[in-house]
Design an enzyme around this catalytic site. Structure first.
Site, PDB file in Angstrom:
ATOM      1  N   GLU A  96       0.829  -1.200   0.000  1.00 58.92           N
ATOM      2  CA  GLU A  96       0.000   0.000   0.000  1.00 58.92           C
ATOM      3  C   GLU A  96       0.867   1.255   0.000  1.00 58.92           C
ATOM      4  O   GLU A  96       1.940   1.276   0.606  1.00 58.92           O
ATOM      5  CB  GLU A  96      -0.911  -0.029   1.229  1.00 58.92           C
ATOM      6  CG  GLU A  96      -1.930  -1.148   1.125  1.00 58.92           C
ATOM      7  CD  GLU A  96      -2.727  -1.402   2.386  1.00 58.92           C
ATOM      8  OE1 GLU A  96      -3.840  -1.923   2.262  1.00 58.92           O
ATOM      9  OE2 GLU A  96      -2.251  -1.106   3.481  1.00 58.92           O
ATOM     10  N   CYS A 116       6.655  -6.506   7.902  1.00 57.53           N
ATOM     11  CA  CYS A 116       7.856  -5.989   8.569  1.00 57.53           C
ATOM     12  C   CYS A 116       8.233  -6.973   9.664  1.00 57.53           C
ATOM     13  O   CYS A 116       7.371  -7.515  10.356  1.00 57.53           O
ATOM     14  CB  CYS A 116       7.587  -4.615   9.182  1.00 57.53           C
ATOM     15  SG  CYS A 116       9.046  -3.905   9.990  1.00 57.53           S
TER      16      CYS A 116
HETATM   17 FE1  SF4 Z   1       5.954  -0.855  11.927  1.00 61.86          FE
HETATM   18 FE2  SF4 Z   1       8.049  -0.996  13.547  1.00 61.86          FE
HETATM   19 FE3  SF4 Z   1       8.159  -2.123  11.153  1.00 61.86          FE
HETATM   20 FE4  SF4 Z   1       8.164   0.566  11.373  1.00 61.86          FE
HETATM   21  S1  SF4 Z   1       9.727  -0.883  12.106  1.00 61.86           S
HETATM   22  S2  SF4 Z   1       6.937  -0.696   9.949  1.00 61.86           S
HETATM   23  S3  SF4 Z   1       6.814   0.843  13.128  1.00 61.86           S
HETATM   24  S4  SF4 Z   1       6.830  -2.745  12.834  1.00 61.86           S
END
Ligand code: SF4
Ligand code: SAH
Length: 355
Positions: A96, A116
């Site tokens: 997205e 992530c």
């Molecule tokens: Fe989300 Fe943390 Fe990944 Fe950034 S580092 S996208 S805040 S999980």
């Protein structure tokens, strides 16, 4: 990088590599400039369009390479003007991007990974884990795919790498994409208008700011003590606050340039006046700008947004210490496009694969 039928995806190449590629096809180096103009200036989707290139050159290109393109599969618009674009990738993943209208221009928030791995407790993207890194072309094509939907007078001038993913965990592909995004022969964005946001991966932060000093950095701090930060962001156990801030102090900054620190304010957790004072102390001596982001609520988190009055108090304390402090409005939260609300679903099933 995902290549199909042995064909090189031209948008995975930096402009220098595009030149070597063109030379390897037996063409003069300057042809790379012409090709880049078609790819990034005129946003060509096929070699047939490239009418000023010799037919023999176009045939070689067709045989050895391909041009990727991301068509938005879905666009959601919020009454506040924010738009969320959902792109389906060739292997079934989805990413997205969020387009934010500003006074006289647009800012686009780009994703760098599907999912992530860092699992920050407040972030929806982080609840799903990492599916995979995006290729350079998949980062660049978010920009081109969104630009294709804009009217001539709508100018996309600013990019923020703040969508799904941790950009510095996909370092090589992100650097390649940034080279094309910044290059005058590529998408030609000004370095002052491209910002990379990181949870604070110190070695890569140092590398990107020394070797590739061509973007602005934003650091997601989100806490005023190690205990708080480790509870919210597991990466803090590896790169704790003091080390992170020491690294920030070493970043070479040009005249009047500042490092942005993002701070997600969560009710009753990190939004007290003591937190604001501690944050000011942590940032002492750093040319810092602070972006306060009142927590954007979502179904996967019990956290709550603070009261407006707490946000204003927090801001005043930082301002009194002479830190430029902005409150980032949660644009697009009604369409789940605000910070930390992206990527509820990573894998999309049952759609026509793009050939
Ligand atoms: Fe989300 Fe943390 Fe990944 Fe950034 S580092 S996208 S805040 S999980
Ligand atoms: N991984 C990078 C960039 C993507 S996250 C990073 O962490 O910096 C972009 C920003 O959104 C970060 O500053 C993060 O702290 C913030 N964020 C994540 N979830 C949020 C939420 N639910 N509400 C408000 N901000 C959030």
């Amino acid at each position: 990088m995902r290549e199909r039928n042995g064909r090189v995806n031209l948008k995975n190449l930096t402009i220098d590599e595009l030149e070597s590629f063109v030379v390897s096809l037996g063409e003069k180096p300057f042809r790379a400039g012409q090709l880049a103009r078609w790819l990034y200036g005129r946003k060509a989707r096929s070699f047939e369009e490239m009418t000023d290139l010799a037919r023999s050159f176009r045939e070689k290109l067709m045989e050895k390479s391909r041009i990727s393109f991301l068509q938005p599969a879905e666009v959601k618009a919020s009454p506040d003007g924010t738009k969320k674009y959902r792109f389906l990738l060739t292997d079934g993943e989805a990413v997205e991007s969020v387009l934010l209208p500003e006074k006289d221009h647009f800012t686009l928030c780009l994703s760098t990974q599907a999912g992530c791995a860092l699992g920050c407790k407040f972030c929806l993207t982080g609840t799903r884990g990492l599916a995979r890194n995006l290729d350079p072309s998949e980062i660049i094509d978010q920009v081109i795919g969104v630009q294709a939907t804009l009217l001539a007078e709508e100018k996309l001038t600013n990019l923020v790498l703040m969508g799904m993913g941790e950009p510095l965990h996909n370092f090589d592909n992100v650097v390649r994409a940034l080279k094309v995004i910044r290059s005058p022969a590529g998408l030609h964005f000004s370095h002052r208008r491209v910002t990379l946001s990181t949870a604070g991966i110190i070695p890569e932060m140092e590398e990107i700011s020394s070797r590739h000093h061509f973007i602005k950095l934003a650091i997601s701090l989100n806490a005023s003590t190690d205990e708080q930060r480790s509870a919210l962001m597991p990466i803090n156990r590896k790169y704790p606050l003091n080390d992170l801030l020491a690294a920030c102090r070493r970043i070479p900054l040009s005249n009047r340039e500042k490092i942005t620190f993002e701070y997600v304010l969560i009710r009753g957790l990190n939004d007290s006046e003591e937190d604001a004072h501690r944050l000011a102390k942590l940032l002492k001596g750093i040319r810092a700008k602070v972006n306060l982001i009142p927590f954007n609520e979502h179904s996967q988190s019990p956290f709550k947004r603070p009261e407006d009055i707490a946000v204003q108090k927090f801001r005043q304390i930082l301002m009194a210490r002479r830190f430029t402090t902005m409150v980032r409005q949660s644009k697009g939260s009604d369409i789940m496009a605000a910070c930390g609300q992206l990527g509820g679903k990573v894998k999309t099933e049952g759609f026509e694969k793009i050939k």
